[in-house]
Design a protein around this motif. Structure first.
Motif, PDB file in Angstrom:
ATOM      1  N   VAL A  98       0.859  -1.175   0.000  1.00  0.00           N
ATOM      2  CA  VAL A  98       0.000   0.000   0.000  1.00  0.00           C
ATOM      3  C   VAL A  98       0.896   1.226   0.000  1.00  0.00           C
ATOM      4  O   VAL A  98       1.830   1.309   0.792  1.00  0.00           O
ATOM      5  CB  VAL A  98      -0.919   0.008   1.249  1.00  0.00           C
ATOM      6  N   ARG A  99       0.622   2.174  -0.905  1.00  0.00           N
ATOM      7  CA  ARG A  99       1.382   3.413  -0.955  1.00  0.00           C
ATOM      8  C   ARG A  99       0.402   4.584  -0.900  1.00  0.00           C
ATOM      9  O   ARG A  99      -0.509   4.664  -1.711  1.00  0.00           O
ATOM     10  CB  ARG A  99       2.240   3.482  -2.221  1.00  0.00           C
ATOM     11  N   ASP A 100       0.603   5.455   0.076  1.00  0.00           N
ATOM     12  CA  ASP A 100      -0.256   6.629   0.245  1.00  0.00           C
ATOM     13  C   ASP A 100      -1.728   6.259   0.284  1.00  0.00           C
ATOM     14  O   ASP A 100      -2.569   6.940  -0.309  1.00  0.00           O
ATOM     15  CB  ASP A 100       0.021   7.645  -0.855  1.00  0.00           C
ATOM     16  N   GLY A 101      -2.023   5.164   0.995  1.00  0.00           N
ATOM     17  CA  GLY A 101      -3.411   4.791   1.214  1.00  0.00           C
ATOM     18  C   GLY A 101      -4.048   3.994   0.102  1.00  0.00           C
ATOM     19  O   GLY A 101      -5.249   3.688   0.168  1.00  0.00           O
ATOM     20  N   ARG A 102      -3.279   3.618  -0.906  1.00  0.00           N
ATOM     21  CA  ARG A 102      -3.838   2.898  -2.048  1.00  0.00           C
ATOM     22  C   ARG A 102      -3.083   1.602  -2.285  1.00  0.00           C
ATOM     23  O   ARG A 102      -1.850   1.575  -2.246  1.00  0.00           O
ATOM     24  CB  ARG A 102      -3.778   3.781  -3.301  1.00  0.00           C
ATOM     25  N   LEU A 103      -3.821   0.521  -2.545  1.00  0.00           N
ATOM     26  CA  LEU A 103      -3.208  -0.760  -2.887  1.00  0.00           C
ATOM     27  C   LEU A 103      -2.597  -0.644  -4.278  1.00  0.00           C
ATOM     28  O   LEU A 103      -3.307  -0.424  -5.262  1.00  0.00           O
ATOM     29  CB  LEU A 103      -4.264  -1.865  -2.857  1.00  0.00           C
ATOM     30  N   VAL A 104      -1.247  -0.770  -4.359  1.00  0.00           N
ATOM     31  CA  VAL A 104      -0.573  -0.570  -5.643  1.00  0.00           C
ATOM     32  C   VAL A 104       0.078  -1.838  -6.184  1.00  0.00           C
ATOM     33  O   VAL A 104       0.517  -1.856  -7.351  1.00  0.00           O
ATOM     34  CB  VAL A 104       0.485   0.549  -5.535  1.00  0.00           C
ATOM     35  N   TRP A 105       0.160  -2.883  -5.354  1.00  0.00           N
ATOM     36  CA  TRP A 105       0.767  -4.122  -5.852  1.00  0.00           C
ATOM     37  C   TRP A 105       0.282  -5.298  -5.032  1.00  0.00           C
ATOM     38  O   TRP A 105       0.165  -5.197  -3.798  1.00  0.00           O
ATOM     39  CB  TRP A 105       2.299  -4.050  -5.759  1.00  0.00           C
ATOM     40  N   THR A 106      -0.004  -6.399  -5.711  1.00  0.00           N
ATOM     41  CA  THR A 106      -0.230  -7.682  -5.051  1.00  0.00           C
ATOM     42  C   THR A 106       0.525  -8.746  -5.834  1.00  0.00           C
ATOM     43  O   THR A 106       0.717  -8.634  -7.051  1.00  0.00           O
ATOM     44  CB  THR A 106      -1.720  -8.072  -4.986  1.00  0.00           C
ATOM     45  N   GLY A 107       0.951  -9.768  -5.124  1.00  0.00           N
ATOM     46  CA  GLY A 107       1.624 -10.887  -5.766  1.00  0.00           C
ATOM     47  C   GLY A 107       1.447 -12.130  -4.933  1.00  0.00           C
ATOM     48  O   GLY A 107       1.312 -12.054  -3.704  1.00  0.00           O
ATOM     49  N   ALA A 108       1.425 -13.280  -5.586  1.00  0.00           N
ATOM     50  CA  ALA A 108       1.175 -14.527  -4.874  1.00  0.00           C
ATOM     51  C   ALA A 108       1.984 -15.657  -5.488  1.00  0.00           C
ATOM     52  O   ALA A 108       2.319 -15.629  -6.677  1.00  0.00           O
ATOM     53  CB  ALA A 108      -0.302 -14.872  -4.900  1.00  0.00           C
ATOM     54  N   ARG A 109       2.277 -16.652  -4.653  1.00  0.00           N
ATOM     55  CA  ARG A 109       2.883 -17.907  -5.095  1.00  0.00           C
ATOM     56  C   ARG A 109       2.110 -19.033  -4.453  1.00  0.00           C
ATOM     57  O   ARG A 109       1.557 -18.896  -3.354  1.00  0.00           O
ATOM     58  CB  ARG A 109       4.355 -17.980  -4.687  1.00  0.00           C
ATOM     59  N   GLY A 110       2.077 -20.181  -5.129  1.00  0.00           N
ATOM     60  CA  GLY A 110       1.279 -21.294  -4.637  1.00  0.00           C
ATOM     61  C   GLY A 110      -0.152 -21.155  -5.109  1.00  0.00           C
ATOM     62  O   GLY A 110      -0.486 -20.319  -5.963  1.00  0.00           O
ATOM     63  N   CYS A 111      -1.019 -21.995  -4.554  1.00  0.00           N
ATOM     64  CA  CYS A 111      -2.401 -21.975  -5.014  1.00  0.00           C
ATOM     65  C   CYS A 111      -3.360 -22.264  -3.872  1.00  0.00           C
ATOM     66  O   CYS A 111      -3.000 -22.836  -2.841  1.00  0.00           O
ATOM     67  CB  CYS A 111      -2.614 -22.982  -6.146  1.00  0.00           C
ATOM     68  N   THR A 160      -8.657 -10.370   3.834  1.00  0.00           N
ATOM     69  CA  THR A 160      -7.988 -10.466   2.541  1.00  0.00           C
ATOM     70  C   THR A 160      -6.914  -9.388   2.443  1.00  0.00           C
ATOM     71  O   THR A 160      -6.925  -8.411   3.204  1.00  0.00           O
ATOM     72  CB  THR A 160      -8.995 -10.262   1.400  1.00  0.00           C
ATOM     73  N   SER A 161      -6.032  -9.536   1.481  1.00  0.00           N
ATOM     74  CA  SER A 161      -5.022  -8.495   1.294  1.00  0.00           C
ATOM     75  C   SER A 161      -5.677  -7.192   0.846  1.00  0.00           C
ATOM     76  O   SER A 161      -5.220  -6.103   1.203  1.00  0.00           O
ATOM     77  CB  SER A 161      -3.967  -8.944   0.278  1.00  0.00           C
ATOM     78  N   GLY A 162      -6.774  -7.283   0.091  1.00  0.00           N
ATOM     79  CA  GLY A 162      -7.478  -6.075  -0.315  1.00  0.00           C
ATOM     80  C   GLY A 162      -8.080  -5.330   0.853  1.00  0.00           C
ATOM     81  O   GLY A 162      -7.956  -4.102   0.961  1.00  0.00           O
ATOM     82  N   ASP A 163      -8.737  -6.068   1.767  1.00  0.00           N
ATOM     83  CA  ASP A 163      -9.311  -5.423   2.944  1.00  0.00           C
ATOM     84  C   ASP A 163      -8.236  -4.910   3.885  1.00  0.00           C
ATOM     85  O   ASP A 163      -8.372  -3.822   4.467  1.00  0.00           O
ATOM     86  CB  ASP A 163     -10.214  -6.406   3.691  1.00  0.00           C
ATOM     87  N   LEU A 164      -7.163  -5.672   4.055  1.00  0.00           N
ATOM     88  CA  LEU A 164      -6.092  -5.220   4.944  1.00  0.00           C
ATOM     89  C   LEU A 164      -5.386  -3.993   4.380  1.00  0.00           C
ATOM     90  O   LEU A 164      -4.855  -3.173   5.139  1.00  0.00           O
ATOM     91  CB  LEU A 164      -5.100  -6.352   5.199  1.00  0.00           C
ATOM     92  N   ALA A 165      -5.396  -3.835   3.062  1.00  0.00           N
ATOM     93  CA  ALA A 165      -4.860  -2.609   2.477  1.00  0.00           C
ATOM     94  C   ALA A 165      -5.696  -1.415   2.917  1.00  0.00           C
ATOM     95  O   ALA A 165      -5.160  -0.339   3.211  1.00  0.00           O
ATOM     96  CB  ALA A 165      -4.844  -2.728   0.955  1.00  0.00           C
ATOM     97  N   ARG A 166      -7.013  -1.579   2.969  1.00  0.00           N
ATOM     98  CA  ARG A 166      -7.881  -0.495   3.450  1.00  0.00           C
ATOM     99  C   ARG A 166      -7.614  -0.208   4.927  1.00  0.00           C
ATOM    100  O   ARG A 166      -7.608   0.956   5.359  1.00  0.00           O
ATOM    101  CB  ARG A 166      -9.342  -0.861   3.221  1.00  0.00           C
ATOM    102  N   PHE A 167      -7.379  -1.259   5.697  1.00  0.00           N
ATOM    103  CA  PHE A 167      -7.089  -1.068   7.120  1.00  0.00           C
ATOM    104  C   PHE A 167      -5.736  -0.371   7.295  1.00  0.00           C
ATOM    105  O   PHE A 167      -5.576   0.482   8.172  1.00  0.00           O
ATOM    106  CB  PHE A 167      -7.104  -2.414   7.830  1.00  0.00           C
ATOM    107  N   ALA A 168      -4.763  -0.732   6.455  1.00  0.00           N
ATOM    108  CA  ALA A 168      -3.453  -0.081   6.529  1.00  0.00           C
ATOM    109  C   ALA A 168      -3.572   1.407   6.222  1.00  0.00           C
ATOM    110  O   ALA A 168      -2.931   2.245   6.876  1.00  0.00           O
ATOM    111  CB  ALA A 168      -2.480  -0.742   5.554  1.00  0.00           C
ATOM    112  N   ALA A 169      -4.393   1.756   5.242  1.00  0.00           N
ATOM    113  CA  ALA A 169      -4.604   3.163   4.918  1.00  0.00           C
ATOM    114  C   ALA A 169      -5.213   3.894   6.107  1.00  0.00           C
ATOM    115  O   ALA A 169      -4.849   5.040   6.409  1.00  0.00           O
ATOM    116  CB  ALA A 169      -5.508   3.289   3.692  1.00  0.00           C
ATOM    117  N   PHE A 170      -6.130   3.227   6.794  1.00  0.00           N
ATOM    118  CA  PHE A 170      -6.733   3.809   7.999  1.00  0.00           C
ATOM    119  C   PHE A 170      -5.687   3.990   9.095  1.00  0.00           C
ATOM    120  O   PHE A 170      -5.630   5.038   9.750  1.00  0.00           O
ATOM    121  CB  PHE A 170      -7.868   2.909   8.474  1.00  0.00           C
ATOM    122  N   LEU A 171      -4.843   2.991   9.308  1.00  0.00           N
ATOM    123  CA  LEU A 171      -3.817   3.093  10.344  1.00  0.00           C
ATOM    124  C   LEU A 171      -2.815   4.198  10.043  1.00  0.00           C
ATOM    125  O   LEU A 171      -2.194   4.746  10.958  1.00  0.00           O
ATOM    126  CB  LEU A 171      -3.083   1.758  10.497  1.00  0.00           C
TER     127      LEU A 171
END
Length: 461
Positions: free
Chosen positions: A41-54, A236-247
């Protein structure tokens, strides 16, 4: 497009994205995790996600739920601080003022939030994270034979039961289950529709990985009942990005920036570790020279971490569906470091103040605490900044108050009052800062210095 637009809202550059993906890939491979999800998350916005495995045959994405374990504690702390801000409790209140829990006698709300209440680390057996909450039908049932293992307030000792009690406190004062309160007061305003007490598809299954062979064993995912505030949530990583922006910046619908700053102020070091501590529901660490706050979490089958760097305005998130293996906290912190080092933040352009009070401007410049020179600078919103003219020392920023004084915001003078004392004719004579006197000249004969100044003044030896 301005420099600010480019810096804050663009996704990371290709080389940065590759480095981020490599860090996630290393974490998943070396930690032998069925899946590992990373996000920045950069400046309150989710700018990158990446995953390995399934997960269920496909790569997880920003909407895939993982159990986040003790990250739940930060959400509960937000609920408690909302109660404080509304005047329904004081952090110095003994818990007994609000809940009848003899096992926590003497512990205050603040001590439970900072793990300094002296309570035992774990709930009464069997292993609460892997067994139904129905085995502990009431708050008294979460304690074993020794609920208190240290005197309250004496030292840091991580306590899952302590946060179970904070969840019960929320329920008592709100008149509703803590999960319902959380959804209504935090999750809905922040748009966190994929965070819940129970898993919702698509979600990862929890696994244990054999220590000596590449084989898996499914882990149970129990409703932990009264222990839920210690580690129940899925997100989820998407929701936690919103929480990080709040923090990072706060949200007046939930908590303001001032209260969040209070949460991330150190309340206790972790067993004397200078690089790790605990605030009010937040873990504090130093990683790569950066101060990070947030929380890690683990439950059977899952690991999670969320760190925020206020200086870099970055957050890193890492989620995995394995009981052990990946160094999840280090992975999340490394995601911040990768972006900060590959794409260092561009400073905001300097701009003059929109207006200036001549009386405040006259206060700026050199002041002396005894013989030591300090600089006083004027900031926005009538704020002041006091710092040593050279070398280290007691530097602080100050917030202007309606009564014409200033309150320290950080450093040695945090919370202390700075006031201007006028002399004859109404001109500023000296500054009074928590009884320390700052004068315009070092030990001037006519200065109001406690203990007086030798009338012969400065001399040669």
């Amino acid at each position: 497009m301005t420099t600010r637009d480019i810096d804050e809202f663009a996704e990371p550059l290709p080389a940065t994205r590759r480095a981020l993906l490599r860090r996630v890939a290393l974490g998943q491979a070396e930690g032998r995790a069925p899946s590992l999800m990373g996000a920045v998350v950069r400046d309150g916005r989710l700018v990158w996600t990446g995953a390995r495995g399934c997960v269920d045959g496909r790569a997880p994405d920003a909407e895939t739920q993982y159990r986040i374990g003790s990250l739940t504690k930060t959400f509960v702390a937000v609920l408690v601080l909302r109660l404080r801000d509304e005047g329904l409790l004081d952090l110095g209140d003994p818990l007994a003022r609000h809940l009848d829990v003899p096992q926590a006698e003497g512990a205050t709300v603040a001590q439970l939030l900072s793990h300094t209440g002296g309570l035992a680390a774990e709930a009464r057996g069997p292993w609460w994270e892997r067994t139904p909450g129905a085995l502990r039908p009431g708050t008294a049932d979460i304690f074993g034979e020794r609920p208190l293992v240290h005197p309250a307030g004496r030292r840091y000792h991580y306590s899952n039961p302590g946060f179970a009690l904070l969840g019960a406190l929320v329920e008592r004062l709100r008149g509703a289950p803590w999960g319902e309160v959380l959804a209504r007061e935090v999750l809905e305003p922040l748009g966190m529709g994929r965070t819940s007490l129970e898993p919702r598809a698509p979600h990862a299954g929890g696994w244990a990985v054999h220590p000596w062979a590449d084989v898996l064993l499914p882990e149970p995912a129990e409703d932990t009942g009264w222990m839920g505030p210690a580690g129940q949530l899925w997100s989820t990583s998407g929701d936690l990005a919103r929480f990080a922006a709040f923090l990072l910046d706060g949200d007046e619908r939930v908590l303001g920036a001032g209260t969040l700053a209070e949460m991330r102020a150190s309340a206790a070091p972790e067993d004397g570790d200078r690089d790790a501590g605990y605030g009010l529901g937040t873990q504090l660490v130093r990683h790569g020279g950066r101060f990070l706050y947030g929380h890690t979490g683990s439950m059977p089958g899952f690991l999670a971490a969320l760190w925020v760097s206020a200086e870099d305005r970055l957050a890193g998130i890492a989620l995995a569906n394995t009981t052990s293996g990946p160094a999840i906290g280090a992975i999340a912190a490394d995601l911040i470091q990768v972006v900060a080092e590959h794409e260092p933040r561009i400073p905001e352009p300097w701009r003059p103040l929109p207006e200036v009070d001549p009386e405040l401007l006259a206060l700026t410049g050199p002041w002396y605490w005894g013989p030591r020179p300090y600089h006083l600078r004027l900031r926005a919103d009538r704020g002041l900044e006091l710092s040593p003219a050279a070398g280290g020392g007691r530097a602080s920023r100050f917030r202007a108050e309606p009564d014409g004084t200033w309150t320290g915001l950080d450093g040695y003078y945090a919370g202390e009052t700075l006031r201007v004392v006028d002399g004859e004719g109404g001109a500023p004579a000296h500054l009074d800062l928590g009884t320390f006197v700052f004068t315009r000249e070092p030990y001037a004969p006519d200065g109001v210095v406690p203990g007086g100044v030798d009338p012969e003044g400065w001399r040669a030896l």
